[in-house]
Design an enzyme around this catalytic site. Structure first.
Site, short mmCIF file in Angstrom:
data_model
loop_
_atom_site.label_atom_id
_atom_site.label_comp_id
_atom_site.label_asym_id
_atom_site.label_seq_id
_atom_site.Cartn_x
_atom_site.Cartn_y
_atom_site.Cartn_z
N SER A 137 -49.13 12.76 1.75
CA SER A 137 -50.57 12.58 1.96
C SER A 137 -51.43 13.69 1.38
O SER A 137 -52.66 13.59 1.44
CB SER A 137 -50.86 12.43 3.46
OG SER A 137 -50.66 11.09 3.86
N LYS A 140 -54.19 12.61 -1.01
CA LYS A 140 -55.55 12.25 -0.63
C LYS A 140 -56.56 13.28 -1.13
O LYS A 140 -57.75 12.96 -1.25
CB LYS A 140 -55.64 12.07 0.88
CG LYS A 140 -54.84 10.87 1.40
CD LYS A 140 -54.99 10.70 2.90
CE LYS A 140 -54.26 9.45 3.41
NZ LYS A 140 -52.81 9.57 3.40
N SER A 333 -55.84 11.39 8.10
CA SER A 333 -54.94 10.96 7.04
C SER A 333 -54.84 9.43 7.02
O SER A 333 -53.77 8.86 7.02
CB SER A 333 -53.55 11.58 7.18
OG SER A 333 -52.85 11.53 5.96
#
Length: 498
Positions: A137, A140, A333
């Site tokens: 993640s 991102k 997230s």
């Protein structure tokens, strides 16, 4: 057990007992309110100016704790103001602080690290920093900076309703808003509302009764499930929705079940259409897939006895500003938000709004921003794909760029990151029975997949110098909590630099 990007956090640790937990909630409230205050980063001068919670609220009397529960320690400042003349730590000091931590067996046999001075961009430490690794993640960060650069922080996503080809038909046109809700009780704050849109439609139709709802999901193309995602992340397993341009509450079947796993519908666009039909007084059977007809003012008047002409806009609702959506994405997230926002980058750069098109567009945008993209491969916007590859150099480059005074449109990346011990995916990390030096002074994006852990963000050292760091470990033994603890030791060591 298979892990996915930024799993549901474990239960609250035992030292956060009743009473203490209440004080922690107040601490997070302070953070949320402080985040609404403008954060000014003077990268050229090396200064980070933020606000202490006490400066906003003053001193308040602590509630008397239950007799059997010891009082919680007073909250530390959240990213307290850093002096503009703080010295840059030496490269030797950074290397000495990290030397033993990077060989921690809990991180496995391959760890990529980059530490940079935020104000000058001066590299202070690097290890395998140019190696492309699966980012989980932390991807991102790339999605967020590309979206802010190409759309701007104030950009809003529109969900429209237009007149269908036949009298009484209403076409619900998906605009890629993952936060859309039925009413004010959805998953995301200040979301656009279908009940508002239904009210506009009824008014625009005049005396013509709605007969049918057509769902237009043509904005996006290609598969609804990402390339090389782990098999347990979509639908009922609830870490990700199927990607369509029309959905409610991130595709959740229960908008109030925010923490993952939160089951998602297999047909987010149809579910949204059925909710809209209900608001118009129609049955679910009155919903079908369709396309919005082009408005043709030359062939028909705007309205007539049969109602508005085909293609006439009947109503529109808009999302919160992009920066607010990205802050929610970073804090929790949120994988679904990430995928829909990545497609906005594709649309802005005239690429297909698909996984492949979004990957191409985000990578091109990063390159245009002057960031190091050698070896980088972007297959989705969330980091769920095991095909993604980024480098620690890219992540620190993104973070350094986002706080430059000549890049104000990118500052939302900084304000959206979770804060150690306070918010989002770091709320229960950097915490324990004893105070942690990084608690409140580190904000970073987390990343977790099976065998992969990452952490990338900002930390203030003991002199008040703002540092940028990224750590990616892609050969982690299958113990996510142990790997996170090892990563957190690295953040703590940087906070303790003198």
């Amino acid at each position: 057990m298979s892990q996915v990007a930024d799993l549901q956090r474990p239960p609250v640790p035992p030292w956060t007992a009743p009473g203490v937990a209440d004080q922690r909630s107040r601490r997070r409230l302070w953070l949320a309110l402080a985040a609404g205050v403008a954060v000014l980063v003077l990268a050229g001068a090396g200064a980070l100016f933020v606000f202490r919670p006490a400066a906003l609220f003053g001193t308040t009397a602590a509630a008397t704790p239950p007799p059997v529960v010891p009082p919680a320690p007073p909250p530390s400042p959240v990213l307290a103001a850093a002096p503009g003349d703080a010295a840059v730590p030496s490269a030797q000091a950074v290397a000495a602080a990290l030397k033993g931590l990077l060989i921690d067996q809990r991180l496995g046999g391959h760890v990529a690290v980059q530490v940079t001075d935020a104000a000058t961009g001066q590299p202070l430490f690097g290890q395998n920093a140019g190696d492309p690794e699966t980012p989980a993640s932390t991807m991102k960060l790339a999605t967020a900076v590309a979206a802010l650069a190409v759309r701007g922080p104030a950009y809003q996503l529109r969900t429209r309703a237009v007149a269908g080809p036949n009298p009484g038909e209403v076409v619900l046109v998906g605009g890629g808003d993952p936060t859309l809700s039925v009413n004010g009780a959805g998953s995301y704050p200040d979301a656009a509302r279908l009940d508002d849109l239904a009210g506009q439609v009824k008014k625009a139709l005049g005396g013509v009764a709605p007969t049918r709802v057509l769902v237009d999901s043509s904005l996006f193309t290609g598969p609804a499930i990402g390339p090389n995602w782990e098999p347990n992340v979509v639908d009922g397993n609830g870490y990700e929705a199927r990607i369509t341009p029309l959905m409610l509450d991130g595709g959740r079947t229960n908008p109030k079940q925010l923490d993952n796993p939160s089951p998602r519908t297999q047909t987010p666009d149809t579910a949204a259409g059925q909710a809209f039909a209900k608001l118009l007084g129609l049955a679910p059977s009155a919903v079908a897939a369709g396309r919005a007809p082009a408005a043709d003012s030359a062939s028909a008047p705007p309205s007539g006895p049969a109602g508005p002409a085909p293609g006439t806009q009947l109503g529109v609702v808009t999302s919160p500003p992009l920066v607010r959506i990205l802050e929610e994405m970073m804090r929790t997230s949120d994988n679904t938000i990430a995928e829909l926002i990545a497609r906005q980058v594709a649309l802005a750069r005239s690429q297909p709004a698909s996984f492949a098109g979004a990957g191409t567009a985000v990578l091109a945008q990063l390159t245009d921003l002057g960031l190091p993209t050698a070896g980088v491969r972007i297959s989705d916007g969330s980091g769920l794909s095991l095909d993604d590859r980024v480098t620690a150099q890219l992540l620190t480059g993104i973070l350094t760029l986002a706080i430059r005074t000549d890049k104000p449109a990118l500052h939302g990346l900084f304000t959206g990151l979770p804060v150690a011990g306070y918010s989002g995916t770091l709320a229960d990390r950097y915490r324990g029975p004893a105070a942690n030096p990084a608690d409140g002074l580190l904000r970073a994006k987390t990343g977790t997949l099976t065998g992969i852990n990452g952490l990338a963000g900002y930390v203030v050292d003991t002199k008040g110098r703002l540092l940028v760091f990224a750590v990616l470990a892609d050969k982690v033994p299958n113990n996510v909590l142990a790997a996170e603890a090892a990563l957190d030791r690295i953040g703590t060591a940087l906070a303790q630099l003198t």
